[in-house]
Design a protein around this motif. Structure first.
Motif, short mmCIF file in Angstrom:
data_model
loop_
_atom_site.label_atom_id
_atom_site.label_comp_id
_atom_site.label_asym_id
_atom_site.label_seq_id
_atom_site.Cartn_x
_atom_site.Cartn_y
_atom_site.Cartn_z
N PRO A 13 0.79 -1.23 0.00
CA PRO A 13 0.00 0.00 0.00
C PRO A 13 0.82 1.29 0.00
CG PRO A 13 0.02 -0.90 2.20
CD PRO A 13 0.78 -1.87 1.31
N SER A 14 1.54 1.54 -1.08
CA SER A 14 2.24 2.82 -1.21
C SER A 14 1.33 3.75 -2.02
CB SER A 14 3.57 2.64 -1.93
OG SER A 14 3.36 2.33 -3.29
N GLY A 15 1.60 5.03 -1.95
CA GLY A 15 0.79 5.99 -2.68
C GLY A 15 0.76 5.71 -4.17
N ALA A 16 1.93 5.41 -4.75
CA ALA A 16 2.00 5.12 -6.18
C ALA A 16 1.22 3.86 -6.53
CB ALA A 16 3.46 4.98 -6.61
N GLY A 37 -14.92 2.32 1.11
CA GLY A 37 -15.53 2.91 2.30
C GLY A 37 -14.72 4.00 2.98
N VAL A 38 -14.05 4.85 2.18
CA VAL A 38 -13.32 5.98 2.73
C VAL A 38 -13.73 7.24 1.98
CG1 VAL A 38 -11.32 4.60 3.43
CG2 VAL A 38 -11.31 5.72 1.20
N VAL A 43 -8.40 9.12 -0.18
CA VAL A 43 -7.76 8.55 -1.38
C VAL A 43 -6.73 9.53 -1.93
CG1 VAL A 43 -8.10 7.72 -3.74
CG2 VAL A 43 -9.74 7.10 -1.95
N TYR A 44 -7.09 10.81 -2.03
CA TYR A 44 -6.13 11.82 -2.51
C TYR A 44 -4.89 11.86 -1.62
CZ TYR A 44 -9.50 13.87 -5.79
OH TYR A 44 -10.37 14.08 -6.83
N ARG A 45 -5.10 11.79 -0.31
CA ARG A 45 -3.97 11.83 0.64
C ARG A 45 -3.08 10.61 0.46
NH1 ARG A 45 -6.68 12.32 5.08
NH2 ARG A 45 -6.55 10.16 5.72
N TRP A 46 -3.68 9.42 0.32
CA TRP A 46 -2.89 8.21 0.11
C TRP A 46 -2.07 8.33 -1.17
CZ3 TRP A 46 -7.28 4.07 0.87
CH2 TRP A 46 -7.52 3.88 2.24
#
Length: 69
Positions: A13-16, A37-38, A43-46
């Motif tokens: 689970p990395s941002g890329a 469910g978020v 999602v933008y932050r991740w």
């Protein structure tokens, strides 16, 4: 002899990787967020995170399900 199927790699689970998973699945940020469910802000932050994201176990399981599909 038949070779056994290779196990799929666990989702990292990395941002890329989250962005890659979302776009490869053909989902918008809104659709992706709804599926796991978020909020869209999450999602933008991740996706902006460099390195590994800090994700709760239940959300990681939801991401794994999308990854396997």
């Amino acid at each position: 002899p038949i070779k056994p199927k290779a196990k799929p790699k666990p989702f990292n689970p990395s941002g890329a990787n989250i962005r890659k998973l979302r776009t490869k699945s053909g989902l918008s940020v809104i659709e992706f967020a709804g599926r796991i469910g978020v909020s869209t802000n999450t999602v933008y932050r991740w996706e902006r995170t460099k390195g590994k994201c800090n994700i709760q176990t239940r959300l990681l399981a939801a991401l794994e399900n999308i990854h396997k599909a």
